[in-house]
Design a protein around this motif. Structure first.
Motif, PDB file in Angstrom:
ATOM      1  N   PRO A 102      -8.850  -7.937  -0.129  1.00 36.84           N
ATOM      2  CA  PRO A 102      -9.138  -6.612  -0.711  1.00 36.84           C
ATOM      3  C   PRO A 102     -10.387  -5.973  -0.120  1.00 36.84           C
ATOM      4  CG  PRO A 102      -8.730  -8.236  -2.434  1.00 36.84           C
ATOM      5  CD  PRO A 102      -8.793  -8.990  -1.141  1.00 36.84           C
ATOM      6  N   MET A 151     -10.549  -3.474   4.170  1.00 39.70           N
ATOM      7  CA  MET A 151      -9.610  -4.580   3.986  1.00 39.70           C
ATOM      8  C   MET A 151      -9.795  -5.631   5.092  1.00 39.70           C
ATOM      9  SD  MET A 151      -5.501  -4.475   3.734  1.00 39.70           S
ATOM     10  CE  MET A 151      -5.421  -4.104   1.988  1.00 39.70           C
ATOM     11  N   GLU A 178      -6.838   1.951   2.985  1.00 42.01           N
ATOM     12  CA  GLU A 178      -7.816   1.104   2.307  1.00 42.01           C
ATOM     13  C   GLU A 178      -8.983   0.810   3.244  1.00 42.01           C
ATOM     14  OE1 GLU A 178      -6.495  -1.809  -0.450  1.00 42.01           O
ATOM     15  OE2 GLU A 178      -8.217  -3.122  -0.102  1.00 42.01           O
ATOM     16  N   TRP A 207     -12.453   0.389  -1.191  1.00 41.65           N
ATOM     17  CA  TRP A 207     -11.713   1.387  -1.965  1.00 41.65           C
ATOM     18  C   TRP A 207     -10.358   1.639  -1.328  1.00 41.65           C
ATOM     19  CZ3 TRP A 207     -10.431   5.216   1.297  1.00 41.65           C
ATOM     20  CH2 TRP A 207     -11.347   5.670   2.260  1.00 41.65           C
ATOM     21  N   ARG A 208      -9.458   2.171  -2.129  1.00 38.41           N
ATOM     22  CA  ARG A 208      -8.151   2.630  -1.649  1.00 38.41           C
ATOM     23  C   ARG A 208      -7.981   4.063  -2.111  1.00 38.41           C
ATOM     24  NH1 ARG A 208      -2.530  -0.683  -2.268  1.00 38.41           N
ATOM     25  NH2 ARG A 208      -3.778  -2.163  -1.061  1.00 38.41           N
ATOM     26  N   ASP A 209      -7.500   4.925  -1.222  1.00 40.65           N
ATOM     27  CA  ASP A 209      -7.416   6.345  -1.574  1.00 40.65           C
ATOM     28  C   ASP A 209      -6.292   6.981  -0.745  1.00 40.65           C
ATOM     29  OD1 ASP A 209      -8.044   8.805  -2.669  1.00 40.65           O
ATOM     30  OD2 ASP A 209     -10.147   8.762  -2.051  1.00 40.65           O
ATOM     31  N   GLU A 260      -1.451   6.160   1.511  1.00 37.81           N
ATOM     32  CA  GLU A 260      -2.751   5.566   1.194  1.00 37.81           C
ATOM     33  C   GLU A 260      -3.409   4.869   2.374  1.00 37.81           C
ATOM     34  OE1 GLU A 260      -2.655   4.481  -3.529  1.00 37.81           O
ATOM     35  OE2 GLU A 260      -1.739   3.043  -2.151  1.00 37.81           O
ATOM     36  N   ILE A 301       0.867  -1.176   0.000  1.00 36.99           N
ATOM     37  CA  ILE A 301       0.000   0.000   0.000  1.00 36.99           C
ATOM     38  C   ILE A 301       0.904   1.226   0.000  1.00 36.99           C
ATOM     39  CG2 ILE A 301      -0.203  -0.056   2.531  1.00 36.99           C
ATOM     40  CD1 ILE A 301      -3.149   0.960   2.108  1.00 36.99           C
TER      41      ILE A 301
END
Lengths: 332, 332
Positions: A222, A216, A213, A225-227, A211, A207
């Motif tokens: 997964p 998770m 997530e 979202w990841r941002d 960032e 990651i």
């Protein structure tokens, strides 16, 4: 990622030796597999047994919740691997007080397969039932509740089922309250940094340095979202909204909240998030009782946290309030 | 290094709001400075007060040890900065039950200056004494005990002094037992990865991806050596040897052991180390009672751990065994 450990192959056994050395009055290592932790005083005759189990690397989950008013025994797998069939059989036997045993564990394929086989193996000897922890709302939609994974929120079911069993209830009644508590519990997590399985060449996921997530899983499954990393209040607000949007129909206005570190995230950050969660829940007309803030279900040194809401009815709340004897079950 | 926080300037105040929201029965925020945490029930008349304080970023130290049988109040600085004189004055006043107040805190310049000024300011009003935590054996040699810094081991002095005060002892007697417990306690730490002060551009120190540092302080103060990461047993053996070599003359054979995570180091690793510490102490003819394993004094997300030994006499052991009301004082 660095670990203070010896040979990776000894990680779990040395950890269990440390656990029983530090808490001899609470935990005893047992079974031919040496991968069962049971209560020091053994199973109580005439009481329903409550058994859990799972992969290592999540302390105090699962093993730390063995104790009076909680679990009777626990089968222990390698890090992030399900427990063996043999250790599940041994854990069930060691929990048996003649009134049957509830198998209460997280909804993961390996754990399910081995606990099922153990139950079949023992079916002429010990009556068993199964309840699966399925609290992770990020792992499947509300129409597929049965596919959801179990994460930190399972400790509410441990506590309710354990207290009910301690009260002398039947296997059916203990199973019913465990399922009702699972059905009343919702969890979502955020991850900031991965952990490393002992001996693995690479961390559990990668990651970016800036960032986060959302959603998770505790093994790096997964998320949603990841941002870019956001302010804590913004993250907390989204987590609370997702949890409330997913709340069981007909829920009451009282909840217990668990703000749980996945490992590296310190108490300071948990408290900053708790403060916001409490204020958002209050604004939504929800009253918090029995808040839990700390390390309850981790992924070793993973950075991040999870928020669980257990929507209380009168019986669940009363069971959560009963005393329990584990160094790791702590209500504020 | 990532943090779940809002504006860095709000880190400490939001953390304190979270602490009092999560534990309203234990902790109340007080004082004009809003940087004092006191017991919810207030100071007890006729009891000696015990006050601590220090920089933030070490939870549950210092604030978490406010409670019956422990501290009466605590003044709180910004992250890794001493508390202000005003907050020290307020903390002392809020702990005062008419029998005097012991100031018991770690040996750091800023904390000392401000607590000293607070004591002078109040000298016509409240009788105060001072005991400094000086347990870090890596911070100065045995001939310069007074220069040693205070780290995790101070919680033993909190517990002994708090229990003695609860029993109705005089300020002199509470001060004596606090000093005796400090004199009986030794700590050494190892660091694997740094932490980040909120808002800082860089972590508290840098260390190679395969390195460990023995004796590093809780704010990243330089240690004794830095080397490649070694097996946990080797590290534990050196730490125990250094602690025993530095043990007070005439010590008894009973010790309490604290294996404390500096933050990111998970319970699994603490237990692996505890297992070895216990076996080495046993081999040295030393009996462990009241082991403590977990997060007791951290540096936020710093990776590493410390080991403290408190060499017990009959009175210290009896005081450690008395009940205490804090969510963070936990004996196995």
């Amino acid at each position: 990622m660095k670990k203070l450990m010896n040979a990776p192959a000894d990680f779990v056994d040395e950890m269990l030796d440390g656990l029983t050395a530090a808490y001899p009055a609470s935990f005893v290592r047992d079974g031919e597999s040496r991968r069962v932790i049971r209560r020091a005083e053994g199973a109580r005759q005439g009481k329903v047994g409550v058994v859990s189990g799972g992969g290592s690397g999540h302390l105090p989950l699962f093993t730390g919740y063995v104790g009076k008013g909680l679990l009777d025994s626990c089968s222990i797998g390698n890090v992030f691997e399900g427990p063996t069939v043999d250790s599940c059989i041994e854990a069930i036997k060691l929990a048996d007080g003649g009134k049957g045993v509830l198998r209460l564990y997280g909804n993961y394929g390996g754990d399910r397969m081995n606990f099922d086989m153990a139950g079949e193996f023992l079916e002429d000897e010990i009556k068993t039932t199964t309840v699966l922890g399925t609290d992770d709302i990020a792992s499947a939609g509300p129409n597929e509740m049965g596919k959801r994974r179990g994460v930190a929120g399972i400790i509410y079911a441990y506590k309710a089922a354990g207290a009910k069993a301690e009260d002398g209830a039947s296997l059916e009644a203990v199973t019913e309250i465990a399922q009702r508590t699972v059905d009343a519990t919702r969890t979502i997590g955020v991850a900031l940094n991965p952990c490393l399985v002992p001996g693995a060449a690479q961390p559990s996921f990668t990651i970016g340095e800036d960032e986060i997530e959302m959603g998770m899983g505790i093994h790096g499954e997964p998320g949603i979202w990841r941002d870019k990393l956001k302010p804590a209040d913004e993250v907390a607000d989204e987590m609370v909204k997702r949890l409330l949007d997913d709340a069981p129909k007909g829920r009451g206005s009282r909840v217990s909240v668990l703000v749980n570190s996945l490992g590296a995230t310190p108490l300071e950050e948990l408290l900053i998030v708790y403060r916001r969660v409490a204020s958002q829940l209050s604004a939504a007309g929800t009253q918090i009782v029995l808040p839990l803030v700390g390390h309850y279900a981790t992924s070793m040194e993973m950075a991040g946290l999870s928020i669980s809401l257990c929507f209380l009815d009168e019986e669940i709340e009363a069971l959560l309030r009963k005393p329990a004897e584990s160094p790791f079950w702590r209500v504020a």
